[in-house]
Write an enzyme that holds these catalytic residues in place. Structure first.
Site, short mmCIF file in Angstrom:
data_model
loop_
_atom_site.label_atom_id
_atom_site.label_comp_id
_atom_site.label_asym_id
_atom_site.label_seq_id
_atom_site.Cartn_x
_atom_site.Cartn_y
_atom_site.Cartn_z
N GLU A 1 -4.26 -0.22 -8.76
CA GLU A 1 -3.20 0.66 -9.24
C GLU A 1 -2.06 -0.24 -9.73
O GLU A 1 -1.53 -1.03 -8.96
CB GLU A 1 -2.69 1.56 -8.10
N HIS B 1 -1.71 -2.84 -6.76
CA HIS B 1 -2.28 -2.42 -5.48
C HIS B 1 -3.80 -2.51 -5.52
O HIS B 1 -4.45 -1.72 -6.21
CB HIS B 1 -1.81 -1.00 -5.14
N SER C 1 0.83 -1.21 0.00
CA SER C 1 0.00 0.00 0.00
C SER C 1 0.85 1.24 0.00
O SER C 1 0.46 2.25 -0.56
CB SER C 1 -0.82 0.12 1.28
N ASN D 1 -3.80 6.37 -2.06
CA ASN D 1 -3.39 6.51 -0.65
C ASN D 1 -2.68 7.83 -0.39
O ASN D 1 -2.74 8.35 0.72
CB ASN D 1 -2.51 5.34 -0.22
N1 3HC Z 1 -14.61 -10.21 0.51
C1 3HC Z 1 -15.48 -10.72 -0.35
N2 3HC Z 1 -16.79 -10.42 -0.36
C2 3HC Z 1 -17.21 -9.58 0.57
C3 3HC Z 1 -16.35 -9.01 1.51
C4 3HC Z 1 -15.00 -9.35 1.45
N3 3HC Z 1 -14.10 -8.85 2.30
N4 3HC Z 1 -17.07 -8.21 2.31
C5 3HC Z 1 -18.34 -8.28 1.90
N5 3HC Z 1 -18.42 -9.11 0.84
C6 3HC Z 1 -19.60 -9.48 0.07
C7 3HC Z 1 -20.61 -10.07 0.97
O1 3HC Z 1 -20.96 -11.32 0.46
C8 3HC Z 1 -21.75 -9.08 0.90
O2 3HC Z 1 -22.96 -9.67 0.67
P1 3HC Z 1 -23.84 -10.39 1.82
O3 3HC Z 1 -23.76 -9.53 3.06
O4 3HC Z 1 -25.18 -10.42 1.19
O5 3HC Z 1 -23.23 -11.74 2.00
C9 3HC Z 1 -21.49 -8.27 -0.36
O6 3HC Z 1 -20.08 -8.32 -0.53
C10 3HC Z 1 -21.90 -6.85 -0.29
O7 3HC Z 1 -21.49 -6.34 0.95
P2 3HC Z 1 -22.14 -5.07 1.55
O8 3HC Z 1 -23.63 -5.18 1.63
O9 3HC Z 1 -21.37 -4.70 2.77
O10 3HC Z 1 -21.84 -4.07 0.33
P3 3HC Z 1 -22.08 -2.56 0.21
O11 3HC Z 1 -22.92 -2.30 -0.96
O12 3HC Z 1 -22.49 -1.98 1.52
O13 3HC Z 1 -20.61 -2.02 -0.15
C11 3HC Z 1 -18.33 -1.54 0.17
C12 3HC Z 1 -19.54 -2.35 0.66
C13 3HC Z 1 -17.99 -1.88 -1.27
C14 3HC Z 1 -17.18 -1.94 1.09
C15 3HC Z 1 -18.68 -0.02 0.24
O14 3HC Z 1 -19.15 0.29 1.51
C16 3HC Z 1 -17.49 0.83 -0.08
O15 3HC Z 1 -17.18 1.09 -1.24
N6 3HC Z 1 -16.77 1.32 0.96
C17 3HC Z 1 -15.54 2.06 0.78
C18 3HC Z 1 -14.38 1.10 0.82
C19 3HC Z 1 -13.07 1.77 0.53
O16 3HC Z 1 -12.97 2.98 0.37
N7 3HC Z 1 -12.03 0.96 0.45
C20 3HC Z 1 -10.69 1.43 0.21
C21 3HC Z 1 -9.96 1.45 1.48
S1 3HC Z 1 -8.34 2.11 1.28
C22 3HC Z 1 -7.41 0.77 0.86
O17 3HC Z 1 -7.86 -0.35 0.76
C23 3HC Z 1 -5.99 1.06 0.59
C24 3HC Z 1 -5.10 0.16 1.39
O18 3HC Z 1 -3.81 0.30 0.81
C25 3HC Z 1 -5.05 0.53 2.85
#
Ligand code: 3HC
Length: 275
Positions: A145, A133, A112, A183
């Site tokens: 990325e 990434h 990251s 990031n």
């Molecule tokens: N892996 C696989 N599938 C997953 C999962 C995971 N970790 N988490 C959830 N799911 C599946 C589940 O099966 C879930 O369905 P179910 O509850 O019916 O079984 C389905 O995905 C949908 O889950 P949600 O109902 O929670 O989905 P949402 O529509 O609420 O969206 C989200 C969830 C996509 C996480 C949305 O809230 C979002 O876009 N959040 C922002 C996340 C973000 O910004 N991430 C970037 C972080 S920064 C980063 O990663 C950088 C790193 O370098 C630190």
């Protein structure tokens, strides 16, 4: 096409899941057979949910083999590393992968905030090292990325880009600068959000509601830091601050204290919220 994934934690398991979903032969390596089995169950669970919800017709979990031996990655076309976010273990792993893998295999890191160039420099063939990434949760977030380090060849870079497309992702091209694209922007922004918690004496719920309903974020900043992992966020912020020295990049003391107390977010059951 055969892909190796080293480290089947939250990110690595997500990446392996994407490979299986795309019909790609996948070898996942974990340090113990139990951890490999746990990842396999997690992947099976999420893919079963997708079938139940009609998002996919079926999946073939036999495309994924798990192993504790790096040597089992010898015939992979691409290996994606998703181990602990520390430079030395990554450099050691890449120098081992270089010995084990075919000379034309692409070696990708999911780091990251560390330098892909510094990881590549541990090998004699830095031209085949590239950054891929993924974002958390990897199966749900469309972005990858694809990061070009100083000596990455065009061929390795394009292979990584095409693999991201095969996995159904939206890849973007960038160079190896601290925090890459997202990031570099998101970490200081999330740190600002945490500082505003104290400055504006706003509650965690209200801050999250503010950013969701006033800025259109899909989840609030505190929820997001809990999802990413407070320790992971602190570590990535420190890495960015070390390189660029902008005060906003330094992790707020409140987050450092939470990490030290073992409040790591969703994975530990408690962070800003209790799970
Ligand atoms: N892996 C696989 N599938 C997953 C999962 C995971 N970790 N988490 C959830 N799911 C599946 C589940 O099966 C879930 O369905 P179910 O509850 O019916 O079984 C389905 O995905 C949908 O889950 P949600 O109902 O929670 O989905 P949402 O529509 O609420 O969206 C989200 C969830 C996509 C996480 C949305 O809230 C979002 O876009 N959040 C922002 C996340 C973000 O910004 N991430 C970037 C972080 S920064 C980063 O990663 C950088 C790193 O370098 C630190």
């Amino acid at each position: 096409m055969k892909v190796g994934v080293v480290g089947l934690g939250a990110m690595g398991a997500g990446i392996a899941q994407l490979c299986v979903e795309s019909g790609v032969d996948t070898v996942g390596r974990e340090v113990t057979a139990e951890l490999g089995e746990r990842a396999r169950e997690r992947i099976g669970h999420f893919l079963t949910r997708k079938v139940e919800k009609g998002q996919i017709e079926s999946f073939d979990l036999s495309l994924l083999t798990t192993t504790t031996e790096l040597a089992d990655l010898a015939d992979c076309d691409v290996v994606i590393e998703a181990i602990v976010e520390e430079l030395e273990p990554k450099r050691e792993l890449f120098s081992e992968l270089e010995r084990i893998c075919r000379p034309d295999a692409v070696l990708a890191t999911n780091t990251s905030a560390l330098s892909v160039t510094e990881i590549a420099a541990a090998t004699q063939s830095p031209q085949r090292v590239v950054g891929m990434h993924f974002f958390n949760p990897a199966p749900l977030m469309p972005l990858v990325e694809v990061v070009r380090a100083e000596l990455t060849s065009d061929d390795a870079f394009e292979q990584a880009y095409r693999l991201a497309e095969t996995m159904g992702k939206h890849p973007i091209r960038c160079h190896d600068t601290p925090g890459f694209v997202v990031n570099r922007i998101l970490l200081p922004l999330l740190n600002d959000c945490v500082r505003v918690l104290d400055e504006a004496r706003v509650s965690v719920d209200d801050l999250d509601a503010g950013m969701k309903h006033g800025a259109g974020w899909p989840m609030g900043p505190c929820e997001l830091i809990d999802l990413v992992g407070i320790d992971v966020h602190v570590h990535a912020s420190e890495a960015l601050y070390d390189k660029l020295r902008e005060p906003r990049m330094a992790p707020p003391p409140r987050l450092v204290a939470m990490a030290n107390a073992g409040l790591l977010g969703r994975k530990s059951g408690r962070g800003f919220y209790t799970y």
